[in-house]
Design an enzyme around this catalytic site. Structure first.
Site, PDB file in Angstrom:
ATOM      1  N   ALA A  66       0.862  -1.175   0.000  1.00 30.97           N
ATOM      2  CA  ALA A  66       0.000   0.000   0.000  1.00 30.97           C
ATOM      3  C   ALA A  66       0.904   1.232   0.000  1.00 30.97           C
ATOM      4  O   ALA A  66       2.056   1.163   0.434  1.00 30.97           O
ATOM      5  CB  ALA A  66      -0.893  -0.013   1.236  1.00 30.97           C
ATOM      6  N   GLY A 109       0.640  -4.938   0.927  1.00 29.12           N
ATOM      7  CA  GLY A 109      -0.552  -4.978   0.087  1.00 29.12           C
ATOM      8  C   GLY A 109      -0.296  -5.613  -1.274  1.00 29.12           C
ATOM      9  O   GLY A 109      -1.226  -6.125  -1.902  1.00 29.12           O
TER      10      GLY A 109
HETATM   11  N1  CAA Z   1       4.673   3.225  -0.699  1.00 29.23           N
HETATM   12  C1  CAA Z   1       5.098   4.372  -1.252  1.00 29.23           C
HETATM   13  N2  CAA Z   1       6.260   4.494  -1.912  1.00 29.23           N
HETATM   14  C2  CAA Z   1       7.016   3.392  -2.019  1.00 29.23           C
HETATM   15  C3  CAA Z   1       6.656   2.167  -1.458  1.00 29.23           C
HETATM   16  C4  CAA Z   1       5.411   2.097  -0.771  1.00 29.23           C
HETATM   17  N3  CAA Z   1       4.935   0.950  -0.238  1.00 29.23           N
HETATM   18  N4  CAA Z   1       7.630   1.258  -1.703  1.00 29.23           N
HETATM   19  C5  CAA Z   1       8.582   1.909  -2.396  1.00 29.23           C
HETATM   20  N5  CAA Z   1       8.226   3.194  -2.596  1.00 29.23           N
HETATM   21  C6  CAA Z   1       8.977   4.247  -3.292  1.00 29.23           C
HETATM   22  C7  CAA Z   1      10.136   4.717  -2.472  1.00 29.23           C
HETATM   23  O1  CAA Z   1       9.745   5.697  -1.532  1.00 29.23           O
HETATM   24  C8  CAA Z   1      11.055   5.288  -3.543  1.00 29.23           C
HETATM   25  O2  CAA Z   1      10.579   6.549  -3.910  1.00 29.23           O
HETATM   26  P1  CAA Z   1      11.643   7.776  -4.147  1.00 29.23           P
HETATM   27  O3  CAA Z   1      12.470   7.322  -5.316  1.00 29.23           O
HETATM   28  O4  CAA Z   1      10.754   8.928  -4.452  1.00 29.23           O
HETATM   29  O5  CAA Z   1      12.433   7.889  -2.887  1.00 29.23           O
HETATM   30  C9  CAA Z   1      10.805   4.358  -4.735  1.00 29.23           C
HETATM   31  O6  CAA Z   1       9.549   3.704  -4.470  1.00 29.23           O
HETATM   32  C10 CAA Z   1      11.865   3.302  -4.886  1.00 29.23           C
HETATM   33  O7  CAA Z   1      11.992   2.615  -3.645  1.00 29.23           O
HETATM   34  P2  CAA Z   1      13.404   2.377  -2.921  1.00 29.23           P
HETATM   35  O8  CAA Z   1      14.350   3.484  -3.247  1.00 29.23           O
HETATM   36  O9  CAA Z   1      13.125   2.112  -1.484  1.00 29.23           O
HETATM   37  O10 CAA Z   1      13.875   1.050  -3.676  1.00 29.23           O
HETATM   38  P3  CAA Z   1      14.850  -0.105  -3.124  1.00 29.23           P
HETATM   39  O11 CAA Z   1      15.117  -0.979  -4.296  1.00 29.23           O
HETATM   40  O12 CAA Z   1      15.992   0.492  -2.374  1.00 29.23           O
HETATM   41  O13 CAA Z   1      13.964  -0.911  -2.038  1.00 29.23           O
HETATM   42  C11 CAA Z   1      11.974  -2.013  -1.239  1.00 29.23           C
HETATM   43  C12 CAA Z   1      12.849  -1.642  -2.467  1.00 29.23           C
HETATM   44  C13 CAA Z   1      12.708  -2.989  -0.339  1.00 29.23           C
HETATM   45  C14 CAA Z   1      10.717  -2.667  -1.796  1.00 29.23           C
HETATM   46  C15 CAA Z   1      11.620  -0.717  -0.443  1.00 29.23           C
HETATM   47  O14 CAA Z   1      11.127   0.252  -1.352  1.00 29.23           O
HETATM   48  C16 CAA Z   1      10.591  -0.914   0.641  1.00 29.23           C
HETATM   49  O15 CAA Z   1      10.896  -1.436   1.698  1.00 29.23           O
HETATM   50  N6  CAA Z   1       9.322  -0.474   0.378  1.00 29.23           N
HETATM   51  C17 CAA Z   1       8.257  -0.530   1.351  1.00 29.23           C
HETATM   52  C18 CAA Z   1       7.726  -1.939   1.503  1.00 29.23           C
HETATM   53  C19 CAA Z   1       6.630  -1.976   2.553  1.00 29.23           C
HETATM   54  O16 CAA Z   1       6.856  -1.655   3.716  1.00 29.23           O
HETATM   55  N7  CAA Z   1       5.408  -2.373   2.134  1.00 29.23           N
HETATM   56  C20 CAA Z   1       4.277  -2.467   3.034  1.00 29.23           C
HETATM   57  C21 CAA Z   1       3.436  -1.216   2.936  1.00 29.23           C
HETATM   58  S1  CAA Z   1       2.151  -1.162   4.154  1.00 29.23           S
HETATM   59  C22 CAA Z   1       0.887  -2.088   3.538  1.00 29.23           C
HETATM   60  O17 CAA Z   1       0.979  -2.647   2.455  1.00 29.23           O
HETATM   61  C23 CAA Z   1      -0.360  -2.165   4.385  1.00 29.23           C
HETATM   62  C24 CAA Z   1      -1.345  -3.203   3.968  1.00 29.23           C
HETATM   63  O18 CAA Z   1      -1.330  -4.329   4.451  1.00 29.23           O
HETATM   64  C25 CAA Z   1      -2.389  -2.894   3.012  1.00 29.23           C
END
Ligand code: CAA
Length: 258
Positions: A66, A109
């Site tokens: 999400a 998500g």
């Molecule tokens: N929401 C919003 N933006 C996100 C995102 C997310 N879930 N995941 C990644 N992005 C964005 C980052 O902020 C980044 O944006 P900027 O370039 O503007 O800074 C861009 O996507 C690229 O991401 P990274 O630079 O972090 O890429 P990476 O290759 O270094 O890492 C990753 C990849 C490990 C997937 C890392 O992005 C990450 O940990 N993302 C979050 C994962 C997460 O926590 N997901 C759960 C969300 S909560 C949820 O889903 C609730 C539910 O149950 C419904």
């Protein structure tokens, strides 16, 4: 076909192919994307020419969860009043078959969206996880329930409590995904499998989906009774006569979806 800001939508024969398309945010699922996805799925459900749907993402991410930016300042009353996430459930309530073709990250998500589909085909690059705990929350789109049903309590609990990711090989071993495919072939293979399903009798496919899903909702005895009723009902379909008749006549069946 209408165009969307967060999705690429195509049809390939009888297959509806939806590609999640927010590359700058690793396909993070914001409210616009979920609304657009529901609109597209509504259209595919209504379209008699579509027999199966594939949802996929990019090479790097199916979806990284999400959208955290959209959620981070949300308050409890806001999330309660808008019934945050509940509109996602409509994805899981679709009657036509849906395949998730997952490459790269399917987190939070993203993993939950994949699990809302009928089965998951994974690229060898796929990584599944429920990392919400690291954000101070827990899965909110079915993860604590569906992941547990897919992989059992021990592994689901470990993944939800630590946020550890599972690679494609582990996901196949524990039954989260049906098959692992080389990344370069993922979408073509998913469309091929979807085309095979779309060539079957659509009412039979939909009733089969309904019956398999019933096994999650009820006791074994009730589930078997449900299956038996639906199985008997299938003898009212012209497609049953066509399918069995074609076998007897040693030819390919031509299903008419009735
Ligand atoms: N929401 C919003 N933006 C996100 C995102 C997310 N879930 N995941 C990644 N992005 C964005 C980052 O902020 C980044 O944006 P900027 O370039 O503007 O800074 C861009 O996507 C690229 O991401 P990274 O630079 O972090 O890429 P990476 O290759 O270094 O890492 C990753 C990849 C490990 C997937 C890392 O992005 C990450 O940990 N993302 C979050 C994962 C997460 O926590 N997901 C759960 C969300 S909560 C949820 O889903 C609730 C539910 O149950 C419904």
């Amino acid at each position: 076909m209408a165009s969307y800001e967060t999705l690429i939508v195509e049809t390939r024969g009888k297959v509806g192919l939806v590609t999640l398309n927010r590359p700058k945010a690793l396909n993070a699922l914001n409210s616009q994307l979920i609304a657009e996805l529901n609109t597209v799925l509504d259209g595919f459900e209504r379209d008699p020419g579509i027999g199966c749907i594939v949802i996929t993402g990019s090479e790097k991410a199916f979806a990284a969860g999400a959208d955290i930016m959209e959620m981070k300042d949300k308050t409890y009353p806001e999330s309660y009043l808008e019934d945050f996430i509940t509109s996602w459930d409509r994805v899981a309530q679709r009657r036509k078959p849906m395949i998730a073709a997952v490459a790269g990250f399917a987190l939070g998500g993203g993993c939950e969206l994949a699990m809302m589909c009928d089965f998951i085909l994974a690229a060898d690059t796929a990584k599944f996880g429920q990392p919400e705990i690291k954000l101070g929350v827990m899965p909110g789109a079915g993860g604590t329930q569906r992941l547990t049903r897919f992989v059992g309590k021990s592994k689901a609990m470990e993944m939800c409590l630590t946020g550890r990711m599972m690679d494609a090989a582990e996901a196949e071993r524990v039954g989260l995904v049906s098959r692992v495919i080389p990344a370069a072939e993922l979408v073509d293979e998913a469309v091929k499998v979807a085309s095979q399903i779309a060539d079957m009798s659509l009412p039979t496919v939909m009733m089969t989906k309904e019956s398999v899903n019933r096994s999650y909702e009820t006791t074994l005895a009730e589930g078997i009774r449900f299956e038996r009723r639906v199985f008997h009902a299938m003898f009212a379909l012209a497609d049953q006569k066509e399918g069995m008749g074609a076998f007897a006549e040693k030819r390919k069946p031509a299903f008419k979806n009735r």
